[in-house]
Design an enzyme around this catalytic site. Sequence first.
Site, mmCIF file in Angstrom:
data_model
loop_
_atom_site.group_PDB
_atom_site.id
_atom_site.type_symbol
_atom_site.label_atom_id
_atom_site.label_comp_id
_atom_site.label_asym_id
_atom_site.label_seq_id
_atom_site.Cartn_x
_atom_site.Cartn_y
_atom_site.Cartn_z
ATOM 1 N N ASP A 257 0.950 -0.943 -0.039
ATOM 2 C CA ASP A 257 0.065 0.063 0.216
ATOM 3 C C ASP A 257 0.870 1.299 -0.137
ATOM 4 O OD1 ASP A 257 -1.741 2.018 0.202
ATOM 5 O OD2 ASP A 257 -2.371 1.635 2.387
ATOM 6 N N LYS A 264 1.568 7.853 0.483
ATOM 7 C CA LYS A 264 1.930 7.995 1.950
ATOM 8 C C LYS A 264 3.358 8.627 2.137
ATOM 9 C CE LYS A 264 -0.266 3.807 3.423
ATOM 10 N NZ LYS A 264 -1.099 4.295 4.522
ATOM 11 N N ASP A 334 -5.796 6.216 -0.509
ATOM 12 C CA ASP A 334 -5.040 5.696 0.533
ATOM 13 C C ASP A 334 -6.224 4.875 1.177
ATOM 14 O OD1 ASP A 334 -2.849 4.718 1.906
ATOM 15 O OD2 ASP A 334 -2.546 6.409 3.117
ATOM 16 N N GLU A 336 -7.925 2.590 0.746
ATOM 17 C CA GLU A 336 -8.161 1.532 -0.487
ATOM 18 C C GLU A 336 -8.825 0.376 0.210
ATOM 19 O OE1 GLU A 336 -5.509 1.750 0.980
ATOM 20 O OE2 GLU A 336 -4.968 -0.307 1.423
ATOM 21 N N ARG A 338 -10.878 -0.563 2.070
ATOM 22 C CA ARG A 338 -12.529 -0.790 2.357
ATOM 23 C C ARG A 338 -13.106 -0.747 0.990
ATOM 24 N NH1 ARG A 338 -12.823 5.244 5.268
ATOM 25 N NH2 ARG A 338 -10.686 4.276 6.033
HETATM 26 N N1 BES Z 1 -3.152 0.299 5.263
HETATM 27 C C1 BES Z 1 -3.441 1.301 5.922
HETATM 28 C C2 BES Z 1 -3.878 1.291 7.375
HETATM 29 C C3 BES Z 1 -2.490 1.195 8.042
HETATM 30 C C4 BES Z 1 -1.901 2.289 8.893
HETATM 31 C C5 BES Z 1 -2.315 -0.099 8.577
HETATM 32 C C6 BES Z 1 -1.034 1.986 9.498
HETATM 33 C C7 BES Z 1 -1.434 -0.327 9.228
HETATM 34 C C8 BES Z 1 -0.568 0.494 9.966
HETATM 35 C C9 BES Z 1 -4.780 1.972 5.101
HETATM 36 O O1 BES Z 1 -4.925 1.679 3.864
HETATM 37 C C10 BES Z 1 -4.757 3.407 5.128
HETATM 38 O O2 BES Z 1 -3.878 4.147 4.632
HETATM 39 N N2 BES Z 1 -5.556 4.168 5.623
HETATM 40 C C11 BES Z 1 -5.771 5.360 6.019
HETATM 41 C C12 BES Z 1 -7.302 5.850 5.747
HETATM 42 C C13 BES Z 1 -7.332 7.195 5.758
HETATM 43 C C14 BES Z 1 -6.845 7.796 4.253
HETATM 44 C C15 BES Z 1 -8.931 7.743 5.704
HETATM 45 C C16 BES Z 1 -5.140 5.984 7.303
HETATM 46 O O3 BES Z 1 -5.570 5.304 8.235
HETATM 47 O O4 BES Z 1 -4.490 6.843 7.335
HETATM 48 ZN ZN ZN Z 2 -4.202 -0.221 3.187
HETATM 49 MN MN MN Z 3 -4.046 2.912 2.608
#
Ligand code: BES
Ligand code: ZN
Ligand code: MN
Length: 488
Positions: A257, A264, A334, A336, A338
Amino acid sequence: MKIRFAAEAKAEITAFVINEGGKLPAAAKALDEACGGLLSEAASGGRFTGKAGQIAVVVLPKGSAAKRAVLVGGGKPAKRDARVLERIGGSFVKSQSHSGFKSASLHVDDAAAAAQIGAGAQLAAYRFDTYFTKKKPDALPSLTGVTLTCEDAKSAKAAYTPLEAAIDGTYFARDLVNEPPNVLYPASFAKRLKDLEAHGLEVEVLGEKEMKKLGMGSLLGVGQGSVKESKMAIMRWKGGKAGEKPVALVGKGVCFDTGGISLKPGAGMEDMRGDMGGAAAVSGTMLALAKRKAKANVVGLVGLVENMPDADAIRPGDILTSASGQTIEVQNTDAEGRLVLADVLWYAQKHEKPKAIVDLATLTGAIVVGLGHHHAGLFTGHDDMATALTEAGQASGERVWRLPMGPEYDRLLKSKFADMRNIGGRAAGSITAAQFLKRFVDEDMPWTHLDIAGVAWVNGEKEPTDPSWASGFGPRLLNQWIADNYEG
Ligand code: BES
Ligand code: ZN
Ligand code: MN
């Protein structure tokens, strides 16, 4: 590592559990006398008090049956629950794995305790060292087997067998999460699942062509920025009555990701190799069920994609049409996971007709802030499911903690352009993610979402039973939940 159970054993290391503040156990008496009291000396010398997991090593005189005796702290007997027993086995293995000796025996009076200590030993023996080419022999573990000695070795072995099946699932999940993203991508992940057919699972793999036909525009949207083909794998274990509805387990399998166009930050991005931890949990569970020939029908479904920023990647503002027909405005590429789960959850219900669904996903950073690394977040509208999963978590050691859901949170997903947007704003990030998923699950379907972003891997200090970066969270919890609720 081989874990065995026997009434007696000959090994280079012979070990005993000592209660906190307690005396040498009866089983150690003969050896203690033969070596002039070295063991009782160690049991009360230095800082050794018998605290759970403490270790004291005794060099035995020449001519003794073993080379070393080891005392392992057993803590207070009244507080010796399954976790403490696992820590006893785990600390023992951690302390002796590089000792230079191959074989060890550990004496435990009680058969059930011996099984649980054996589980801790096995969990601690996990290694992920595939990619080291320059390790010197003395940097590699020497210990290859531990025999738990106990009078009723037969009962101990019988109690250990199902624990071992679950740990096989944990090992498989750890391997998948630890693998680097250039090695483990959707197609190679699916191939590893196909190989599970050797254990009696039925495994079906869909590619982009098939998923396009099914209208899975949400999952495919995430994968379209990657040169790697997106996949969905469906694993079936049919150990229950023919025709009985299965339990469905759904996993997020984002093999890497980057965040996509909503890129990110660079620092720590390598951790996103583990963003398929939900899919690993589901796959490990399926292996565990097959290994112990569980008497239940269970289907595991994983959405496998890579989230990359490419000329053809989805943009913030794009509107995707999911397999359910609902449209989604992508405000952040990001968010993604869901998008992947929306289509897999929908597929699971339409094609597998389950009686209950649990999905697992490393879904939000917010859950790491909220619960840290010791509980997964649990989201459901079904109280009985919350209770059953919470109890399975307590029993297995893979704990969950319930957070609320409700229409106030759901409203935050409103979009100006489509049926919904894929983010809810800064507030309650893990809850709005769960609300998003709920929109793809039938109203009366018993469904629970587990956000495992904080527990799938941990950088830093951990229990001896969790020795690698990836914890392999999931198989022990789900295996326990299925055993306790769906097997007669
Ligand atoms: N894979 C990440 C979530 C994540 C973050 C897992 C840290 C493990 C450690 C997910 O896809 C993500 O990026 N979520 C975002 C959502 C936001 C953009 C609403 C997040 O948590 O920042
Ligand atoms: Zn993710
Ligand atoms: Mn993500």
